[in-house]
Scaffold this motif. Sequence first.
Motif, PDB file in Angstrom:
ATOM      1  N   VAL A 110       0.835  -1.205   0.000  1.00 24.10           N
ATOM      2  CA  VAL A 110       0.000   0.000   0.000  1.00 24.10           C
ATOM      3  C   VAL A 110       0.870   1.256   0.000  1.00 24.10           C
ATOM      4  O   VAL A 110       0.562   2.236  -0.691  1.00 24.10           O
ATOM      5  CB  VAL A 110      -0.978  -0.012   1.189  1.00 24.10           C
ATOM      6  N   ALA A 111       1.967   1.253   0.742  1.00 24.88           N
ATOM      7  CA  ALA A 111       2.862   2.417   0.770  1.00 24.88           C
ATOM      8  C   ALA A 111       3.467   2.667  -0.615  1.00 24.88           C
ATOM      9  O   ALA A 111       3.570   3.818  -1.058  1.00 24.88           O
ATOM     10  CB  ALA A 111       3.959   2.218   1.805  1.00 24.88           C
TER      11      ALA A 111
ATOM     12  N   LYS B 138       0.782   4.018  -2.826  1.00 27.33           N
ATOM     13  CA  LYS B 138       0.527   5.418  -2.460  1.00 27.33           C
ATOM     14  C   LYS B 138       1.562   6.332  -3.112  1.00 27.33           C
ATOM     15  O   LYS B 138       1.218   7.390  -3.645  1.00 27.33           O
ATOM     16  CB  LYS B 138       0.567   5.595  -0.946  1.00 27.33           C
TER      17      LYS B 138
ATOM     18  N   THR C 253       0.266   9.116  -5.733  1.00 31.53           N
ATOM     19  CA  THR C 253       0.398  10.533  -5.380  1.00 31.53           C
ATOM     20  C   THR C 253       1.289  11.293  -6.355  1.00 31.53           C
ATOM     21  O   THR C 253       1.185  12.511  -6.451  1.00 31.53           O
ATOM     22  CB  THR C 253       0.945  10.711  -3.955  1.00 31.53           C
TER      23      THR C 253
ATOM     24  N   LYS D  25      -6.555  13.422  -2.784  1.00 31.40           N
ATOM     25  CA  LYS D  25      -6.059  12.564  -1.710  1.00 31.40           C
ATOM     26  C   LYS D  25      -7.110  11.537  -1.293  1.00 31.40           C
ATOM     27  O   LYS D  25      -6.778  10.391  -0.972  1.00 31.40           O
ATOM     28  CB  LYS D  25      -5.642  13.414  -0.509  1.00 31.40           C
TER      29      LYS D  25
ATOM     30  N   CYS E  71      -6.952   8.699  -3.717  1.00 33.88           N
ATOM     31  CA  CYS E  71      -5.739   7.910  -3.446  1.00 33.88           C
ATOM     32  C   CYS E  71      -5.970   6.988  -2.252  1.00 33.88           C
ATOM     33  O   CYS E  71      -5.580   5.822  -2.274  1.00 33.88           O
ATOM     34  CB  CYS E  71      -4.558   8.822  -3.170  1.00 33.88           C
ATOM     35  N   ALA E  72      -6.629   7.521  -1.217  1.00 36.42           N
ATOM     36  CA  ALA E  72      -6.917   6.714  -0.026  1.00 36.42           C
ATOM     37  C   ALA E  72      -7.860   5.566  -0.375  1.00 36.42           C
ATOM     38  O   ALA E  72      -7.657   4.433   0.084  1.00 36.42           O
ATOM     39  CB  ALA E  72      -7.527   7.587   1.069  1.00 36.42           C
TER      40      ALA E  72
ATOM     41  N   CYS F  67      -5.886   2.870  -2.230  1.00 30.81           N
ATOM     42  CA  CYS F  67      -5.010   2.132  -1.310  1.00 30.81           C
ATOM     43  C   CYS F  67      -5.808   1.238  -0.369  1.00 30.81           C
ATOM     44  O   CYS F  67      -5.419   0.090  -0.113  1.00 30.81           O
ATOM     45  CB  CYS F  67      -4.146   3.108  -0.521  1.00 30.81           C
ATOM     46  N   MET F  68      -6.927   1.736   0.149  1.00 33.00           N
ATOM     47  CA  MET F  68      -7.747   0.918   1.048  1.00 33.00           C
ATOM     48  C   MET F  68      -8.327  -0.282   0.307  1.00 33.00           C
ATOM     49  O   MET F  68      -8.319  -1.397   0.831  1.00 33.00           O
ATOM     50  CB  MET F  68      -8.878   1.760   1.647  1.00 33.00           C
TER      51      MET F  68
ATOM     52  N   ALA G 296      -3.867  -1.276   5.352  1.00 34.06           N
ATOM     53  CA  ALA G 296      -4.000  -0.205   4.366  1.00 34.06           C
ATOM     54  C   ALA G 296      -3.953   1.166   5.039  1.00 34.06           C
ATOM     55  O   ALA G 296      -3.364   2.108   4.508  1.00 34.06           O
ATOM     56  CB  ALA G 296      -5.296  -0.364   3.589  1.00 34.06           C
TER      57      ALA G 296
ATOM     58  N   PHE H 186      -1.122   3.870   4.161  1.00 35.71           N
ATOM     59  CA  PHE H 186      -1.460   5.178   3.580  1.00 35.71           C
ATOM     60  C   PHE H 186      -1.108   6.323   4.523  1.00 35.71           C
ATOM     61  O   PHE H 186      -0.543   7.330   4.107  1.00 35.71           O
ATOM     62  CB  PHE H 186      -2.941   5.233   3.213  1.00 35.71           C
ATOM     63  N   TYR H 187      -1.452   6.190   5.788  1.00 35.44           N
ATOM     64  CA  TYR H 187      -1.257   7.288   6.742  1.00 35.44           C
ATOM     65  C   TYR H 187      -0.067   7.082   7.669  1.00 35.44           C
ATOM     66  O   TYR H 187       0.114   7.831   8.625  1.00 35.44           O
ATOM     67  CB  TYR H 187      -2.511   7.471   7.598  1.00 35.44           C
TER      68      TYR H 187
END
Length: 89
Positions: free
Chosen positions: A14-15, A18, A22, A30, A33-34, A37-38, A62, A66-67
Amino acid sequence: MIEIKSLIEIILVVAIVKLIVTQYRPPIQKSLCALVCMTLGVTLELLIDPSAQGLTNGIIGAGFGFYGGELFLAFKMTTEQLQKLKINK
């Protein structure tokens, strides 16, 4: 029980996604994008473990993927502020 190996794999995938999403031109919102990724994280984890636990692990992986950078910075900032409070007392 959470399988750490699969969770780390999901976070890394996922990273990487991302980073790719991005940097896409024209820029993607964003929130989209989330969602990408989720969806990817949950789908991959459900392929590994098709159960409610797999769904939960996919969401957690995820989310961290992502975060993760933002969570790390927030945690670092909080610990620095706590250290400053201890020094001032």
